[in-house]
Design an enzyme around this catalytic site. Structure first.
Site, PDB file in Angstrom:
ATOM      1  N   GLU A  28       0.853  -1.198   0.000  1.00 43.81           N
ATOM      2  CA  GLU A  28       0.000   0.000   0.000  1.00 43.81           C
ATOM      3  C   GLU A  28       0.884   1.241   0.000  1.00 43.81           C
ATOM      4  O   GLU A  28       2.034   1.201   0.464  1.00 43.81           O
ATOM      5  CB  GLU A  28      -0.890  -0.030   1.261  1.00 43.81           C
ATOM      6  CG  GLU A  28      -1.832   1.163   1.363  1.00 43.81           C
ATOM      7  CD  GLU A  28      -2.931   0.986   2.405  1.00 43.81           C
ATOM      8  OE1 GLU A  28      -2.870   0.003   3.182  1.00 43.81           O
ATOM      9  OE2 GLU A  28      -3.850   1.825   2.449  1.00 43.81           O
ATOM     10  N   ASN A  79     -12.277  -1.326  -1.120  1.00 44.60           N
ATOM     11  CA  ASN A  79     -11.589  -1.939   0.020  1.00 44.60           C
ATOM     12  C   ASN A  79     -12.274  -1.504   1.306  1.00 44.60           C
ATOM     13  O   ASN A  79     -12.554  -0.314   1.491  1.00 44.60           O
ATOM     14  CB  ASN A  79     -10.123  -1.477   0.066  1.00 44.60           C
ATOM     15  CG  ASN A  79      -9.459  -1.829   1.388  1.00 44.60           C
ATOM     16  OD1 ASN A  79      -9.144  -2.990   1.646  1.00 44.60           O
ATOM     17  ND2 ASN A  79      -9.272  -0.827   2.253  1.00 44.60           N
ATOM     18  N   GLU A  80     -12.516  -2.442   2.171  1.00 46.10           N
ATOM     19  CA  GLU A  80     -13.118  -2.145   3.479  1.00 46.10           C
ATOM     20  C   GLU A  80     -14.207  -1.077   3.346  1.00 46.10           C
ATOM     21  O   GLU A  80     -14.172  -0.047   4.020  1.00 46.10           O
ATOM     22  CB  GLU A  80     -12.043  -1.729   4.504  1.00 46.10           C
ATOM     23  CG  GLU A  80     -11.065  -2.850   4.785  1.00 46.10           C
ATOM     24  CD  GLU A  80     -10.209  -2.684   6.035  1.00 46.10           C
ATOM     25  OE1 GLU A  80     -10.225  -1.602   6.649  1.00 46.10           O
ATOM     26  OE2 GLU A  80      -9.514  -3.656   6.404  1.00 46.10           O
ATOM     27  N   TYR A  90      -6.912  -9.094  11.370  1.00 48.94           N
ATOM     28  CA  TYR A  90      -5.573  -8.849  11.908  1.00 48.94           C
ATOM     29  C   TYR A  90      -5.448  -9.461  13.297  1.00 48.94           C
ATOM     30  O   TYR A  90      -6.410  -9.487  14.069  1.00 48.94           O
ATOM     31  CB  TYR A  90      -5.308  -7.334  12.003  1.00 48.94           C
ATOM     32  CG  TYR A  90      -4.999  -6.712  10.648  1.00 48.94           C
ATOM     33  CD1 TYR A  90      -3.717  -6.764  10.117  1.00 48.94           C
ATOM     34  CD2 TYR A  90      -5.994  -6.097   9.900  1.00 48.94           C
ATOM     35  CE1 TYR A  90      -3.429  -6.204   8.881  1.00 48.94           C
ATOM     36  CE2 TYR A  90      -5.713  -5.533   8.656  1.00 48.94           C
ATOM     37  CZ  TYR A  90      -4.421  -5.594   8.155  1.00 48.94           C
ATOM     38  OH  TYR A  90      -4.130  -5.055   6.920  1.00 48.94           O
ATOM     39  N   GLU A 101      -6.149  -9.343   3.554  1.00 43.62           N
ATOM     40  CA  GLU A 101      -5.335  -8.646   4.571  1.00 43.62           C
ATOM     41  C   GLU A 101      -5.318  -9.511   5.826  1.00 43.62           C
ATOM     42  O   GLU A 101      -6.376  -9.820   6.387  1.00 43.62           O
ATOM     43  CB  GLU A 101      -5.888  -7.258   4.894  1.00 43.62           C
ATOM     44  CG  GLU A 101      -5.633  -6.258   3.788  1.00 43.62           C
ATOM     45  CD  GLU A 101      -6.047  -4.829   4.129  1.00 43.62           C
ATOM     46  OE1 GLU A 101      -5.973  -4.443   5.312  1.00 43.62           O
ATOM     47  OE2 GLU A 101      -6.447  -4.117   3.198  1.00 43.62           O
TER      48      GLU A 101
HETATM   49  O1  AHR Z   1      -3.011  -2.629   6.228  1.00 49.09           O
HETATM   50  C1  AHR Z   1      -3.329  -1.423   6.832  1.00 49.09           C
HETATM   51  C2  AHR Z   1      -4.803  -1.063   6.701  1.00 49.09           C
HETATM   52  O2  AHR Z   1      -5.566  -2.004   7.374  1.00 49.09           O
HETATM   53  C3  AHR Z   1      -5.372  -1.091   5.306  1.00 49.09           C
HETATM   54  O3  AHR Z   1      -5.141   0.076   4.609  1.00 49.09           O
HETATM   55  C4  AHR Z   1      -6.826  -1.263   5.555  1.00 49.09           C
HETATM   56  O4  AHR Z   1      -7.488  -1.921   4.503  1.00 49.09           O
HETATM   57  C5  AHR Z   1      -6.874  -2.027   6.859  1.00 49.09           C
HETATM   58  O5  AHR Z   1      -7.743  -1.458   7.771  1.00 49.09           O
END
Ligand code: AHR
Length: 503
Positions: A25, A172-173, A250, A306
């Site tokens: 990114e 995205n998101e 995450y 992600e």
């Molecule tokens: O990877 C960092 C961020 O995490 C990304 O930009 C986003 O898609 C997610 O919230």
């Protein structure tokens, strides 16, 4: 003694190489400094891409690279990043540190990077602040090989031939930074935007990726699939308008406000982190169950585009740059996730660790002209042999270990595949901080004839630094015996192994 039973006759599915994909990114020092330094840099480069980074990534056979975001994607206007560099627009990167983005890395540079890496392309479009026309024209610019305004523009900018876009993400998101949409609204947006992603006869066709849920938001998955999976009038295939739907998860040890340090942690935090990463198993299982209702034939993929650890940034660094160190704990996180993705290869067709260089759980860190490979890099190196393999059923009765009831984890974690040459690849992780385990591997009636093995091991906080770049590295592992066709050895605490077995 722990017994790993491999059942060679139970072949489960193809392991898409994309399961070991990456994500880059416009964030902190991922693109600028980490990958791209420009043609005039003193750092050895080819057309602006760091030679050391490209070489390291080729070694782990990087299969696909997602770009340009992330949250950045829904603020990115691709026309700002083409043409004469001195005339390119400068903008604020509002999501990541408020720094100036000079757009010197744009579509041509990304495609050049993927060419050098020999990997597939995954471009993420802008739904949040873009338009249908802008997205449609980007696809035309990149992929059309005929006479059209965008194809002409690409040629004027020095690239006659179209590129291949293997995957295209529609936003995205969009439940968060990509527009704060509710699922019903995004589903309508998705239907509209994807209608204007044309294939222009390009082969292979562009795989459309729909924005899926944040972690355990099962409602998002259900509503979006309900509205978008199958629709009358679909032109390209019988699964309507998508080839995959994403999932983001995450591993955050504590809370989003205070996540925890990347390298200064104790045994309790070790198990806490690993148990949080193991939640990926439940997420994939539950999202798969919803997907199965709409798509029992498993025509579309769950793209975990992600994943990875997210800690507090390193002291003294820009909080918006998400720069963090990487230890043996990250190695175990990577090993667990890659084993989980293998075991769900019937549904998981791509996964992209966040992020490639200098951001979150990176495989590479750079400082000026220096580059180091993180423990996570070495796990990808050990696991690369699974790419394009066939998952074979494996069974291992693990014990639950840990220091707190709520955060227990299995002591051992594994997956196994067979490659085109009939070679078995077993990846095995020992999640214990301090216990070694005696192991025995059996392949039903088949006898292991030739074995070779490699290992990544250390203390839980071990890491590589610019002063000690090889503190954590892969070594040959020879301390095993074969008898009666079975393999016996002791797996050390805190380690990840790859065994190659010929029968
Ligand atoms: O990877 C960092 C961020 O995490 C990304 O930009 C986003 O898609 C997610 O919230």
């Amino acid at each position: 003694m722990y017994r790993l039973s491999i059942h060679p006759n139970t072949k489960i599915g193809h392991i898409a190489p994309e399961i070991q994909g990456h994500f880059s990114e416009h964030l902190g020092r991922c693109i600028y400094g980490g990958i791209y330094v420009g043609e005039k840099s003193d750092i050895p480069n080819t057309n602006g891409m760091r030679n050391d980074v490209v070489e390291a990534l080729k070694n782990i056979r990087i299969p696909v690279l997602r770009w340009p975001g992330g949250c950045f994607a829904d603020e990115y206007h691709w026309k700002d990043g083409i043409g004469d560099k001195s005339a390119r627009k400068r903008m604020i990167n509002t999501n990541w540190g408020g720094v100036v983005e000079d757009n010197s890395f744009g579509t041509h540079e990304y495609m050049e990077l993927c060419r050098q890496l020999g990997c597939k392309t995954y471009v993420n479009g802008n739904v949040g602040s873009g338009t249908v026309r802008e997205m449609s024209e980007w696809v035309e610019y990149m992929t059309f090989d005929g006479v059209s305004p965008m194809a002409e523009l690409r040629k004027q900018n020095g690239h006659d031939a179209p590129w291949t876009v293997d995957y295209f993400g529609v936003g995205n998101e969009n439940w968060g930074c990509g527009g704060n949409m509710v699922p019903e609204y995004y589903a309508n947006q998705y239907r509209q935007y994807q209608s204007f992603i044309k294939d222009y006869g390009a082969t292979p066709r562009i795989n459309r990726i729909c924005c899926g849920p944040n972690a355990q938001d099962y409602e998002w998955m259900d509503v979006v699939l309900n509205q978008c999976f199958k629709m009358a009038g679909s032109q390209n295939n019988n699964h309507g308008f998508m080839d995959g739907i994403s999932l983001h998860y995450y591993t955050v040890p504590h809370t989003w406000e205070k996540k925890g340090s990347a390298s200064d942690f104790d045994e309790k935090e070790w198990y806490l982190t690993l148990s949080k990463t193991l939640f990926m198993e439940e997420l994939i299982t539950k999202h798969t169950a919803i997907m199965d209702q709409y798509d029992p034939e498993k025509q579309i993929g769950l793209m975990v585009d992600e994943w990875g650890t997210w800690y507090d940034v390193e002291e003294g660094t820009n909080p918006g740059f998400l720069y963090q160190q990487n230890t043996m704990r990250d190695a175990l996180v990577a090993a667990i996730n890659l084993n989980i993705f293998n075991k769900h290869c019937d549904r998981v067709r791509m996964a992209n660790i966040a992020q490639l260089v200098n951001v979150l759980q990176s495989v590479i860190l750079t400082e000026g002209d220096q580059m180091i490979k993180t423990p996570t890099y070495h796990v990808f190196d050990l696991y690369k042999h699974h790419q394009n393999g066939t998952l074979v059923e494996s069974e291992l009765k693990a014990d639950q270990i840990g220091l707190e009831e709520a955060y227990m984890v299995p002591n051992l974690h594994e997956s196994c595949s067979i490659d085109d040459n009939g070679v078995y690849h077993i990846t095995l992780a020992n999640l214990s901080c301090d216990s070694d385990y005696e192991m025995n591997i059996a392949l039903d009636s088949l006898a292991a004839k030739e074995v070779s093995a490699e290992i990544l091991t250390g203390k839980i906080n071990d890491k590589n630094t610019f002063e000690q770049p090889e503190n954590v590295k892969v070594s040959a592992f020879t301390n095993y015996q074969t008898a009666n066709g079975e393999i016996a050895f002791t797996i050390p605490s805190c380690s990840v192994m790859h065994l190659e077995v010929r029968i």
